[in-house]
Design a protein around this motif. Structure first.
Motif, PDB file in Angstrom:
ATOM      1  N   GLY A 211      -1.614   5.352  -4.793  1.00  0.00           N
ATOM      2  CA  GLY A 211      -2.399   6.583  -4.475  1.00  0.00           C
ATOM      3  C   GLY A 211      -3.377   5.912  -3.419  1.00  0.00           C
ATOM      4  N   THR A 212      -2.998   5.146  -2.491  1.00  0.00           N
ATOM      5  CA  THR A 212      -3.865   4.511  -1.560  1.00  0.00           C
ATOM      6  C   THR A 212      -3.545   4.794  -0.258  1.00  0.00           C
ATOM      7  OG1 THR A 212      -4.424   2.685  -3.181  1.00  0.00           O
ATOM      8  CG2 THR A 212      -4.715   2.342  -0.961  1.00  0.00           C
ATOM      9  N   ARG A 213      -4.551   5.269   0.737  1.00  0.00           N
ATOM     10  CA  ARG A 213      -4.158   5.422   1.949  1.00  0.00           C
ATOM     11  C   ARG A 213      -4.536   4.525   3.057  1.00  0.00           C
ATOM     12  NH1 ARG A 213      -7.590   8.128   5.236  1.00  0.00           N
ATOM     13  NH2 ARG A 213      -8.925   8.632   3.747  1.00  0.00           N
ATOM     14  N   LEU A 214      -3.645   4.389   3.979  1.00  0.00           N
ATOM     15  CA  LEU A 214      -4.250   3.420   5.195  1.00  0.00           C
ATOM     16  C   LEU A 214      -4.855   4.216   6.004  1.00  0.00           C
ATOM     17  CD1 LEU A 214      -3.666   0.821   6.784  1.00  0.00           C
ATOM     18  CD2 LEU A 214      -1.882   1.810   7.843  1.00  0.00           C
ATOM     19  N   SER A 215      -6.350   3.637   6.380  1.00  0.00           N
ATOM     20  CA  SER A 215      -7.244   4.181   7.167  1.00  0.00           C
ATOM     21  C   SER A 215      -7.293   3.762   8.467  1.00  0.00           C
ATOM     22  CB  SER A 215      -8.705   4.389   6.579  1.00  0.00           C
ATOM     23  OG  SER A 215      -8.495   4.763   5.401  1.00  0.00           O
TER      24      SER A 215
ATOM     25  N   HIS B 221     -12.292   3.455  -4.313  1.00  0.00           N
ATOM     26  CA  HIS B 221     -12.622   2.759  -3.309  1.00  0.00           C
ATOM     27  C   HIS B 221     -12.664   3.573  -2.038  1.00  0.00           C
ATOM     28  CE1 HIS B 221     -12.905  -1.104  -5.397  1.00  0.00           C
ATOM     29  NE2 HIS B 221     -11.717  -0.865  -6.041  1.00  0.00           N
ATOM     30  N   PRO B 222     -13.482   4.109  -1.282  1.00  0.00           N
ATOM     31  CA  PRO B 222     -13.508   5.064   0.037  1.00  0.00           C
ATOM     32  C   PRO B 222     -13.121   4.241   0.988  1.00  0.00           C
ATOM     33  CG  PRO B 222     -15.645   4.786  -0.906  1.00  0.00           C
ATOM     34  CD  PRO B 222     -15.096   4.214  -1.900  1.00  0.00           C
ATOM     35  N   ALA B 223     -13.420   2.743   0.919  1.00  0.00           N
ATOM     36  CA  ALA B 223     -13.200   2.055   2.246  1.00  0.00           C
ATOM     37  C   ALA B 223     -12.914   0.496   1.674  1.00  0.00           C
ATOM     38  CB  ALA B 223     -14.352   2.031   3.258  1.00  0.00           C
ATOM     39  N   ARG B 224     -12.038   0.087   1.682  1.00  0.00           N
ATOM     40  CA  ARG B 224     -11.429  -1.314   1.024  1.00  0.00           C
ATOM     41  C   ARG B 224     -10.756  -2.306   2.103  1.00  0.00           C
ATOM     42  NH1 ARG B 224      -8.011  -2.780  -4.189  1.00  0.00           N
ATOM     43  NH2 ARG B 224      -7.677  -5.195  -4.018  1.00  0.00           N
ATOM     44  N   PHE B 225     -11.344  -3.277   2.335  1.00  0.00           N
ATOM     45  CA  PHE B 225     -10.709  -3.933   3.522  1.00  0.00           C
ATOM     46  C   PHE B 225      -9.758  -5.010   2.935  1.00  0.00           C
ATOM     47  CE2 PHE B 225     -10.576  -7.403   6.614  1.00  0.00           C
ATOM     48  CZ  PHE B 225     -10.113  -6.786   7.663  1.00  0.00           C
ATOM     49  N   ILE B 226      -8.485  -5.254   3.370  1.00  0.00           N
ATOM     50  CA  ILE B 226      -7.946  -6.594   3.044  1.00  0.00           C
ATOM     51  C   ILE B 226      -7.317  -7.154   4.070  1.00  0.00           C
ATOM     52  CG2 ILE B 226      -5.572  -6.685   1.810  1.00  0.00           C
ATOM     53  CD1 ILE B 226      -5.524  -3.719   0.865  1.00  0.00           C
ATOM     54  N   ASN B 227      -7.571  -8.442   4.097  1.00  0.00           N
ATOM     55  CA  ASN B 227      -7.231  -9.397   5.161  1.00  0.00           C
ATOM     56  C   ASN B 227      -5.931  -9.493   5.429  1.00  0.00           C
ATOM     57  OD1 ASN B 227      -9.928 -10.479   6.152  1.00  0.00           O
ATOM     58  ND2 ASN B 227     -10.139 -11.204   3.961  1.00  0.00           N
ATOM     59  N   ALA B 228      -5.250  -9.634   6.428  1.00  0.00           N
ATOM     60  CA  ALA B 228      -3.845  -9.695   6.802  1.00  0.00           C
ATOM     61  C   ALA B 228      -3.553 -10.459   8.129  1.00  0.00           C
ATOM     62  CB  ALA B 228      -3.266  -8.333   6.848  1.00  0.00           C
TER      63      ALA B 228
ATOM     64  N   VAL C 277       0.925  -1.178   0.174  1.00  0.00           N
ATOM     65  CA  VAL C 277       0.087  -0.047  -0.051  1.00  0.00           C
ATOM     66  C   VAL C 277       0.914   1.305  -0.128  1.00  0.00           C
ATOM     67  CG1 VAL C 277      -1.657   1.111   1.272  1.00  0.00           C
ATOM     68  CG2 VAL C 277      -1.922  -1.106   1.071  1.00  0.00           C
ATOM     69  N   GLU C 278       0.881   2.122  -0.893  1.00  0.00           N
ATOM     70  CA  GLU C 278       1.525   3.397  -1.220  1.00  0.00           C
ATOM     71  C   GLU C 278       0.516   4.388  -1.427  1.00  0.00           C
ATOM     72  OE1 GLU C 278       3.875   6.265  -1.407  1.00  0.00           O
ATOM     73  OE2 GLU C 278       4.934   4.139  -1.003  1.00  0.00           O
ATOM     74  N   MET C 279       0.888   5.544  -0.747  1.00  0.00           N
ATOM     75  CA  MET C 279       0.034   7.022  -0.924  1.00  0.00           C
ATOM     76  C   MET C 279       0.534   7.628  -1.939  1.00  0.00           C
ATOM     77  SD  MET C 279      -0.080   8.707   2.978  1.00  0.00           S
ATOM     78  CE  MET C 279      -1.069  10.005   2.202  1.00  0.00           C
ATOM     79  N   LEU C 280       1.712   7.332  -2.661  1.00  0.00           N
ATOM     80  CA  LEU C 280       1.967   8.174  -3.750  1.00  0.00           C
ATOM     81  C   LEU C 280       1.493   7.510  -5.070  1.00  0.00           C
ATOM     82  CD1 LEU C 280       5.771   9.199  -2.665  1.00  0.00           C
ATOM     83  CD2 LEU C 280       3.727  10.584  -2.730  1.00  0.00           C
ATOM     84  N   PRO C 281       1.586   8.254  -5.901  1.00  0.00           N
ATOM     85  CA  PRO C 281       0.918   7.726  -7.492  1.00  0.00           C
ATOM     86  C   PRO C 281       1.710   6.539  -8.010  1.00  0.00           C
ATOM     87  CG  PRO C 281       0.835  10.079  -7.665  1.00  0.00           C
ATOM     88  CD  PRO C 281       1.742   9.595  -6.274  1.00  0.00           C
TER      89      PRO C 281
END
Length: 245
Positions: free
Chosen positions: A195-199, A213-220, A163-167
């Motif tokens: 382009g994805t932020r950890l919420s 995706h305003p709220a995407r869940f990823i199992n970990a 997961v990376e915030m930058l493009p």
């Protein structure tokens, strides 16, 4: 041949805090100039982040450098104190003429809900085999450390997401190195979200957000933070009042 260091006419007692590359080099230089040097390291061995840098495949030269510097220190008159945490009380007790801080950097921990949970670890912990990662791993940060870590995990059978915030990912990597790493990440089916932020982090995974995706869940099973470091100035801030700057 390298010229010998000029010997000082006024030997001093010098405390070097931190047994990584910078600390060992500073201690060796001061000792060669005739000072009495005490080198302090909180871990059981000298080398610091050189061993961390040597953890990814193909980086063995960093471990060789650590061993070479440690050997030079061992053969010198430097007094080495391992497994010793330096604080204001120790400095006041030893009362050196000069303190050299070579305490390196600390990993950045983002202010995200859930970051304090037990399955959230720093990249250093994984690279140094301090923790088991489980099968599903989310790596937060797509810089050089994050990508090398993701590749390392994928090559060991982990289902890995970056997961990376930058493009774009791989900022700071040399172009050819980046190309090779990206090809290997693709080969091992690593999922890369730019382009994805950890919420948020919870016990079973992470929630991330991007423009699609305003709220995407990823199992970990494990969440690994790999977003960089900042200078470790904690001791410096405490000892300024003692007159060491």
């Amino acid at each position: 041949e390298c010229p010998e260091a000029t010997k000082t006419e006024t030997p001093r007692t010098i405390m070097v805090v931190g047994g990584g590359a910078a600390g060992m080099r500073a201690a060796l230089t001061a000792s060669e100039r005739g000072h009495v040097v005490h080198l302090y390291e909180s871990s059981p061995q000298l080398g610091g982040q050189l061993y961390l840098a040597a953890a990814p495949p193909g980086r063995g030269e960093f471990a060789e450098l650590a061993r070479d510097l440690a050997t030079q220190v061992a053969l010198s008159p430097i007094h080495v104190h391992l497994k010793t945490v330096v604080d204001e009380a120790l400095i006041e007790t030893q009362h050196p003429d000069q303190v050299i801080l070579a305490t390196g950097a600390q990993p950045i921990t983002p202010p995200i809900p859930g970051v304090e949970l037990g399955h959230v670890v720093q990249s250093w912990d994984v690279l140094l085999n301090r923790v088991a990662t489980g099968r599903r791993v989310v790596v937060i940060g797509g810089g050089p450390t994050g990508l090398e870590l993701a590749l390392h995990l994928a090559e060991h059978g982990c289902k890995t997401t970056v997961v990376e915030m930058l493009p774009k990912i791989g900022s700071g990597l040399e172009a050819m190195t980046k190309k090779i790493i990206l090809e290997r990440l693709k080969k091992h089916s690593v999922t890369i979200l730019t382009g994805t932020r950890l919420s948020k982090i919870d016990q079973t995974g992470v929630t991330v957000a991007n423009k699609d995706h305003p709220a995407r869940f990823i199992n970990a099973d494990k969440v690994v933070i790999a977003i960089g470091t900042h200078p470790d100035t904690r001791l410096y801030d405490k000892i300024k009042s003692l007159g060491y700057t």
